[in-house]
Design an enzyme around this catalytic site. Structure first.
Site, PDB file in Angstrom:
ATOM      1  CG  ASP A 163      -2.169   0.916   0.934  1.00 11.66           C
ATOM      2  OD1 ASP A 163      -2.076   1.797   0.057  1.00 11.66           O
ATOM      3  OD2 ASP A 163      -3.197   0.766   1.617  1.00 11.66           O
TER       4      ASP A 163
HETATM    5  C1  BGC Z   1      -5.072   3.213  -0.079  1.00 12.42           C
HETATM    6  C2  BGC Z   1      -5.090   2.215  -1.203  1.00 12.42           C
HETATM    7  C3  BGC Z   1      -4.888   2.914  -2.518  1.00 12.42           C
HETATM    8  C4  BGC Z   1      -3.561   3.674  -2.469  1.00 12.42           C
HETATM    9  C5  BGC Z   1      -3.220   4.397  -3.746  1.00 12.42           C
HETATM   10  C6  BGC Z   1      -3.864   4.148  -0.130  1.00 12.42           C
HETATM   11  O1  BGC Z   1      -4.092   5.261   0.683  1.00 12.42           O
HETATM   12  O2  BGC Z   1      -5.102   2.547   1.157  1.00 12.42           O
HETATM   13  O3  BGC Z   1      -6.296   1.482  -1.209  1.00 12.42           O
HETATM   14  O4  BGC Z   1      -4.916   1.997  -3.570  1.00 12.42           O
HETATM   15  O5  BGC Z   1      -3.638   4.628  -1.427  1.00 12.42           O
HETATM   16  O6  BGC Z   1      -4.015   5.521  -3.913  1.00 12.42           O
END
Ligand code: BGC
Length: 712
Positions: free
Chosen positions: A239
């Site tokens: 993540d």
């Molecule tokens: C989220 C993810 C997301 C990623 C990219 C993170 O803050 O938890 O689900 O895909 O950001 O935007």
């Protein structure tokens, strides 16, 4: 090119041989916010990723959290995953994935960061709208079709967030403490089922810790379980900002580090890792393994060499995609109450009548909120627009706000992108902070014109309430549309309770007293407490954030153009504390969360403890009347058979749900089969619902929801 994994590996190994260390490192970390570095001299393109579950997110500047702002990134806005789950329809899940995959391909993305398949363990999780259900089987069955739908377009689906990202509170460091049997048998099993059945090409590793270890560097989760036990050969990405330690993450079987900052050379898998390799602390062979898996992904997606000629073409914003969005939205509307046949209104009955729509959600756009799931929607039909555009010539439709979340209607988010700050504050503020902001003294924009001045939001709400209540007698039909919005259902924020916000209870109590025939429609990402007025309400509709065509689907249900057939994919508790996560286990702590409830989540706990609920898991009614007759279990076919009767004059669809009853091996009720069956008015049909493999043979029960079952 989907050759055997061994063939892909050989090809990847050959390509790897020509690479320098710097080139390899460029492939395993972000070099833009959503992109890795390519190797042009070897014909290797960068890997391009994008959020998210409800459509392909707007185009971002490579290094800053600002959107580019061109007109070419408006997209189809799909119903959220909870809405997809409310359809209980594998085909519609497949169509959801297929729209997302084709639009991602059309937008030149390689990996679409969806679907989220965490279970709705607690009704308070701010990202619940991004997840399917509290039930592992419903989740894995629908996610399987969704993933296949995405990948049909030579785009990788990405299961997220592995694992146990069940709360947003302190999501960057909270430790989820869980018994190994429950971890594997419940939460990881969903991932395993989707991996086995749909072969998702990628997985995103969660921010949080599990049993003391960050998921992003957990050798137990990644090396032992995911890779060795399950044999997963796909691409594993962190993540955004989830990697903490260079050596530990290098040794864990995670392939790529992404983050939210623009100091790409300082990412753990960039210069810091290079130093560790040069000093001999990390073996370069570990990096090779990661690069090989990225190359395998690229080969699977036909991104390399002459394969690009056979990579699937796709479009975005097609008319067909809009039709898919409408069909999915139609399938997901859940009718919860319909006493005295208040619904449907019927087109003939509304001719030349006056209809009053009350409630902010009748007129509110949701696509632009929620965190990384936000969408720059090509359009979004609000409930007000859906109804007006369908019947404007026949009936007069008037809107009154009735309640307010803020003083400004349809306020757009302010300039700073929350994601830029997300590593500092977890990606958002708490619902508590939100509520406080709303209650401080504010002055209405009208004040300067010498018009109304509101001392605080409560005073403004009182005004709106009185305005609406004074008007209702002048209308033939009153429709209330309320619920939640993405100020509450959002990444980075958990709800504090399931209360209905913005003084909607006060309005609804008074409204239903004056007009008991008011049709109430609720929009949100999960249960709200409606107990204060539920028994006074005759007609109640539930709708999750339902995509660009959501307002049309709702209008069609209200008018009777379609017969609703959605069912709840989660329990609607009376209060959050009735959920096992908040009573037996715990939730929302900043440091440590205990999963003491074990396997007993959602309806499993409700069934065992006989706790009253507003609406049980699996619940939903329609304008037809269905009945099951002569159910039996067929051992040879491992299926439940019986007759489904439509005893009404309305064609309709029903969801037949099969549950395994608790026994000595599993002491909980468990959904083990479901199918959606369409049936003409006044007719019957033989059905057969296959039962998923469970350990041992159990005793089964069948019905249309988890609380009203016929034992077999
Ligand atoms: C989220 C993810 C997301 C990623 C990219 C993170 O803050 O938890 O689900 O895909 O950001 O935007």
């Amino acid at each position: 090119m989907e050759g055997s994994i061994q063939t892909l590996k050989y090809r990847a190994e050959e390509i790897l041989e020509a690479m320098t260390l710097d080139e390899k490192l460029g492939m395993i970390h972000g070099n833009e916010l959503f992109k890795t570095k390519g190797i042009p001299r070897l014909g290797i393109p960068p890997l391009v990723m994008s959020d998210g579950p409800m459509g392909v997110r707007a185009e971002f500047h490579p290094t800053k959290w600002i959107t580019v702002g061109n007109t070419d990134d408006y997209v189809s806005y799909l119903p959220c995953n909870s809405a997809v789950a409310a359809t209980w329809n594998r085909n519609l899940a497949s169509r959801t994935g297929s729209v997302l995959g084709s639009e991602a391909r059309g937008r030149r993305k390689d990996v679409i960061l969806a679907p989220g398949i965490n279970l709705k363990r607690s009704p308070l999780c701010g990202r619940n709208f991004e997840y399917f259900s509290e039930d592992p089987y419903l989740t894995s069955e629908l996610a399987t079709e969704y993933v296949k739908g995405v990948q049909r377009w030579d785009v990788a689906a990405c299961l997220k967030h592995f694992a146990l990202n069940h709360q947003e509170t302190a999501r960057l460091e909270v430790d989820e403490e869980i018994d190994d049997e429950v971890l594997r048998g419940l939460y990881l099993q969903v991932y395993k089922d989707v991996i086995d059945n749909a072969n998702p090409y990628s997985i995103m590793v969660a921010y949080n810790k599990v049993n003391g270890e960050y998921c992003s560097q957990s050798k137990y989760l990644l090396n032992d379980i995911l890779r060795k036990e399950w044999g997963y050969e796909g691409f594993v990405v962190s993540d955004w900002g989830a990697v903490h330690d260079t050596v530990e993450a290098a040794e864990a079987d995670i392939d790529c580090e992404m983050s939210v900052t623009d100091d790409f050379d300082n990412y753990k898998f960039a210069e810091p890792l290079k130093e560790k390799i040069l000093s001999g602390e990390v073996d370069e062979a570990l990096i090779d393994k990661k690069v090989i898996r990225i190359l395998i992904l690229m080969l699977r997606l036909n991104m390399l060499d002459e394969d690009v000629m056979i990579r699937k073409d796709a479009a975005y914003n097609s008319f067909a995609a809009r039709q898919d969005c409408l069909d999915i939205a139609r399938g997901s509307v859940v009718l919860l109450k319909n006493e005295d046949s208040v619904l449907p209104l019927g087109r003939y009955n509304i001719k030349s009548k006056r209809i009053l729509m009350i409630g902010e959600n009748a007129n509110r756009i949701h696509s632009n909120g929620g965190g990384s799931a936000e969408i720059k929607a090509l359009y979004e039909i609000s409930p007000l627009m859906g109804l007006s555009s369908r019947i404007g010539g026949a009936a007069e439709v008037t809107y009154l706000r009735g309640y307010a979340s803020t003083l400004v209607e349809n306020a757009t988010p302010n300039g700073t992108n929350w994601q830029a700050l997300s590593l500092e504050d977890g990606g958002g503020k708490t619902a508590e902070a939100e509520e406080c902001e709303n209650s401080v003294d504010e002055i209405s924009p009208d004040a300067e014109n010498g018009e109304r001045v509101w001392k605080n939001i409560s005073q403004y709400r009182k005004y709106l309430r009185e305005e609406a209540l004074a008007a209702v007698d002048d209308y033939d039909y009153v429709i209330f549309v309320g619920g939640l919005n993405h100020d509450i259902d959002s990444e980075g924020i958990d709800r504090r309770n399931i209360d209905l916000p913005y003084e909607q209870n006060e309005l609804l109590e008074a409204l239903l007293y004056k007009r008991p025939d008011t049709i109430v429609a609720m929009i949100g990402g999960g249960a709200v407490d409606m107990t204060r007025w539920l028994d006074k309400c005759k007609a109640l509709i539930w709708m999750y954030y339902n995509g660009m065509e959501g307002g049309n689907a709702l209008a069609e249900v209200i008018l009777g153009d379609i017969n609703p057939c959605g069912h709840l994919p989660e329990t609607f508790y009376c209060k959050a504390e009735d959920s096992s996560a908040l009573s037996v286990g715990d939730f929302g702590d900043e440091k440590l969360v205990h999963y003491r409830e074990g396997f007993h989540i959602g309806y499993r706990h409700i069934y065992k403890e006989k706790i009253p609920v507003q609406f049980p898991f699996g619940y939903g009614i329609s304008y037809s009347e269905f009945e099951i007759a002569d159910p039996s279990y067929n051992t040879g076919r491992h299926a439940v058979r019986g007759k489904l009767l439509n005893k009404s004059g309305e064609d309709g669809a029903e969801i037949i749900q099969v549950y395994r009853l608790p026994d000595d091996i599993h002491d909980y009720l468990e959904l083990v089969g479901f199918d959606k069956v369409y049936l003409r008015a006044n007719s019957e049909i033989e059905f057969e619902v296959t039962v998923r493999d469970t350990i041992g043979v159990g005793k089964y029960a069948v019905g249309f929801n988890s609380a009203d079952l016929i034992e077999i």
